[in-house]
Structure formats: C-alpha cells, structure tokens
Design an enzyme around this catalytic site. Sequence first.
Site, short mmCIF file in Angstrom:
data_model
loop_
_atom_site.label_atom_id
_atom_site.label_comp_id
_atom_site.label_asym_id
_atom_site.label_seq_id
_atom_site.Cartn_x
_atom_site.Cartn_y
_atom_site.Cartn_z
N ARG A 78 0.86 -1.19 0.00
CA ARG A 78 0.00 0.00 0.00
C ARG A 78 0.89 1.24 0.00
NH1 ARG A 78 -2.52 2.98 4.71
NH2 ARG A 78 -3.75 4.50 3.59
N HIS A 122 -2.75 11.03 0.88
CA HIS A 122 -2.19 10.76 2.21
C HIS A 122 -1.54 12.07 2.67
CE1 HIS A 122 -0.63 7.39 5.00
NE2 HIS A 122 -0.22 8.52 5.54
N GLU A 167 -7.10 8.49 6.43
CA GLU A 167 -7.29 9.10 7.75
C GLU A 167 -7.77 10.56 7.68
OE1 GLU A 167 -3.70 8.62 10.01
OE2 GLU A 167 -3.82 6.44 10.04
N ASN A 292 -6.96 1.64 10.04
CA ASN A 292 -5.63 1.82 10.62
C ASN A 292 -5.80 1.74 12.13
OD1 ASN A 292 -4.92 2.30 8.01
ND2 ASN A 292 -4.41 4.46 8.29
N GLU A 352 -3.16 -0.26 8.18
CA GLU A 352 -1.95 0.12 8.93
C GLU A 352 -2.04 -0.47 10.32
OE1 GLU A 352 -1.03 4.32 9.22
OE2 GLU A 352 -1.54 4.64 7.10
O1 IFM Z 1 2.96 7.57 9.96
C1 IFM Z 1 1.59 7.59 10.15
C2 IFM Z 1 0.86 7.43 8.83
O2 IFM Z 1 1.22 8.39 7.92
C3 IFM Z 1 -0.63 7.52 9.05
N1 IFM Z 1 -1.08 6.65 10.10
C4 IFM Z 1 -0.35 6.62 11.33
C5 IFM Z 1 1.15 6.47 11.06
C6 IFM Z 1 1.92 6.47 12.40
O3 IFM Z 1 1.70 7.67 13.07
#
Ligand code: IFM
Length: 450
Positions: A78, A122, A167, A292, A352
């Site tokens: 990903r 992102h 996110e 995530n 994630e």
């Molecule tokens: O590094 C970040 C990522 O970009 C988005 N989710 C959380 C990760 C850890 O903080």
Amino acid sequence: MPDSSPFPTNFLWGAATSAYQIEGSPLADGAGPSIWHEFAHTPSRVRNGDTGDVACDHYHRYRDDVALMAELGLNAYRFSVSWSRVLPTGRGPLNPRGLDFYQRLVDALLERGIEPMLTLYHWDLPAALDRLGGWLNPDSAHWFADYAQVLFRALDDRVKLWVTLNEPWVVVDGGYLHGVLAPGQRNPYAAPLAAHQLLRAHAAATQCYRAEGRHQIGLVVNLEPKYPATETVADLDATMRADAYWNRYYLDPVFLGGYPPELADIFGPAWPDFTADDLDALRQPPDFLGINYYSRQVVRHDPSDWPLAAARVRQPRNTHTTLDWEVYPQGLTDILEWVASRYGPLPLYITENGAAFYDPPQAEGPIADPLRQRYLHDHLRAALAALRQGVDLRGYFAWSLLDNFEWGHGFTPRFGLIHVDYATQQRTCKASARFYAEVIRSHGSHLIDV
Ligand code: IFM
C-alpha cells in the site's frame, strides 16, 4: 500452504507507506510543492528541522525496495501518490514525469507478483490548492475527483485496489483543529468544514470511479476503540463523545448519511447547519474499508480537555511505544467487530498497524526488535480472532515497510520492519521483518506455533 492455514487463501500480506514519508525529491522532475514540503521547511514545525527532502530516497531506490518486499514474501503493498508530482499545481497541466514514476512503481510491483493498493491522498495537498483555501474551498471535491480521474485512467488497468483518502480524521484534527500538522490551522470553525469537504471529495472520487473504474475503491480511516474509565454517567458520556469524534465522524456520513449527533455539542457554535441534501450527498459507501489501528483510549470526563472534555487515562501496567501509545491488541479485535456490526458485512483490510520502538540509527549487524515483533505477533493474533468471529477481513498491511518521516516527529520514531540508516540509505531487515516473512510463508500457521 498448509491445509490448516488459519487465514483465507487469498489473504493479502502487505506493508504500507506514504509518498511524502519515504520518497524524497519532492520537487524532482517538474513536481510542485505540497503543503508538507512547505510545512516541514517552516522553522519549528518539525522536530530537529527534519524534512522529506531526502527521506528514504525511495523515488530513486523503489526497485530495490520492491525487491526487499519480494524477499519478505509480501503479496501486497500500500502506497500513496503525491498529487503535486502528477499535477504540480493540483489542477490543470499534467506532469508526465511525475505520473511515470508511479507507472514504473506499479509495473515493478506487478512483475514481482505484489498487488498494489493505491491511496490517492495521504495528506500532501498541493501547496497551490492550499493557497486557494485547501480543504475549506467547496471546489476541493472537484479538484480531487479530477485528479483521481487522471490516476484512474492511467492505472486502473493494473491497480485493483484504490483508496480515496487516508485518515481524514488526522487531516482535520491535526491540520485544521490543533495546527500540529500541515497546513497548521488551529480553528474550530474550520475543522468541521474541512471534514465536510473531505467527505464530499471521497464521494466525488468514488462516483467518478463507479463511472469508469473496473475494480474496487475504498476509504481508509484510523479507528481507536474507546472504553470508559468508570461506569459513572460523566465518563460514559465522555466515552460516547470520544467515540463519535474519533470513530463515527467519517463513517456515519459515508454509510448512514448523517453525522453523529454528539458532534454538534462538541463543536458548539462552530458546528455548521448542514442541510439534508448536504448529508445525502455524502452517502457513498465504499467497496471496502481500510482500518488503521494503533491503540485504544480509556476515557475519563475532563472539562479541561478541549474540545471533547474526554481525557486519556494512561494504563501504566501496559507497554507503551516511543510515542507513548498504549499497546492493546484486543482493541483491534474489538474495533473490527464493531465496524462489521455497525456498518454491515463489508470487506475490511487492516491498512496500517505497527509500532515505533527505539532502534539504533546505524545498523551494525542484525537488528533485534523484540517489542515490535511481539506487537506484530499479538496484533496478527487479534486480527485472526476477528476473522474467526466472522469478520470479512481480506488483508493486513504492517506500518511501515521502512523507517520513515513521522510527520511532526521527524525521523526520530522508527516504525519500519526495515531499518533505514539515513546517512547511507542502507536498508537492513529487522527481526520483526524476518518474523513477518515467516508468518507469510506459513500463511499464518507460524502465529499459532510460536
Ligand atoms: O505515519 C503515520 C501514517 O502516515 C498515518 N497513520 C499513522 C502512522 C503512524 O503515526
């Protein structure tokens, strides 16, 4: 694969990254600046003055990184596309050399049998769009859909898993409410508007994909289950507020066509008067949802916490990562089951999951990272528990493939399965990477055995 394999045969075993965090060379080959390029170059915004100018130099080393993925046995990866590499000012003229980088990356993945999951956004909005108001501008949904269409047309013949936003909660909470992430606004009136435009953008890109895409498009949200510290009414109410703000804010509109009622109380006079049509337009269920997951929150009512009045109660007996995030694997099972029960039986991916623990800056020999390995093991078991409860879980992506630029924290926290020596760009697989490779090779049986 053993017959007793606990995971479905077509389960995706992946790792995740994002463009600004690993690529480096943010202005190369005609790319335009993003808000993260500008934010990182603003004094005191990022720890140690770190920037993504070089990062992991993945822009030049992507072939080696793909080879490492293959060595670990990953069958999925990903990554995100930098909008301003492809469209330097966010709209208008295409930068073919920027697009070409992602074409070459996708081809390299497919040559190795690695399924790409492509995230369109992102966090690195083109700076030129921020100057027009960024996610506060009602046109942003169309800018995003037009950009998405460029990618769909270029790559839908090879990419089968698309993600609109990563996110949105963090984009708004960090970027518009608390100002700790780009674009650095701290404005309760801006936050709900930015959230709304992001949701419109998700809907617009999803609609565009439905018209011309051939595969699947999803949304990725960060979720954190909330547990009350006590059974008092005050703590239970605080828990509901925290849950509405963190977990339901972006999912209720997309699946149910409305915002959680708690948000109007949380934002008070800053909460806009959305019409029924505004809300209806947000209802655009994705083909799959990416979750995530990092930690949980034990919630206590605390009037000094703004704007939620819901503080986090530290659990001193549990392990915490270097970012002070509590390690709580059961929360992953809980949140997967909660999503499946609230929003229906849709395909889910853990997009994630991972932990920052201390690793030395230079790798002299193998890197033992027992805490990260334990984290991975326990969370994979937690994912398996959800699968066994009937959750339609299709894949797991460790965060992250490589140590990388952790936004406002710079390069200090290391989340990678693969260690990066930033002085030499040398990559070294950590013990957690070897462990994950063994889990993949045994199709999960190794989890049961250790
Ligand atoms: O590094 C970040 C990522 O970009 C988005 N989710 C959380 C990760 C850890 O903080």
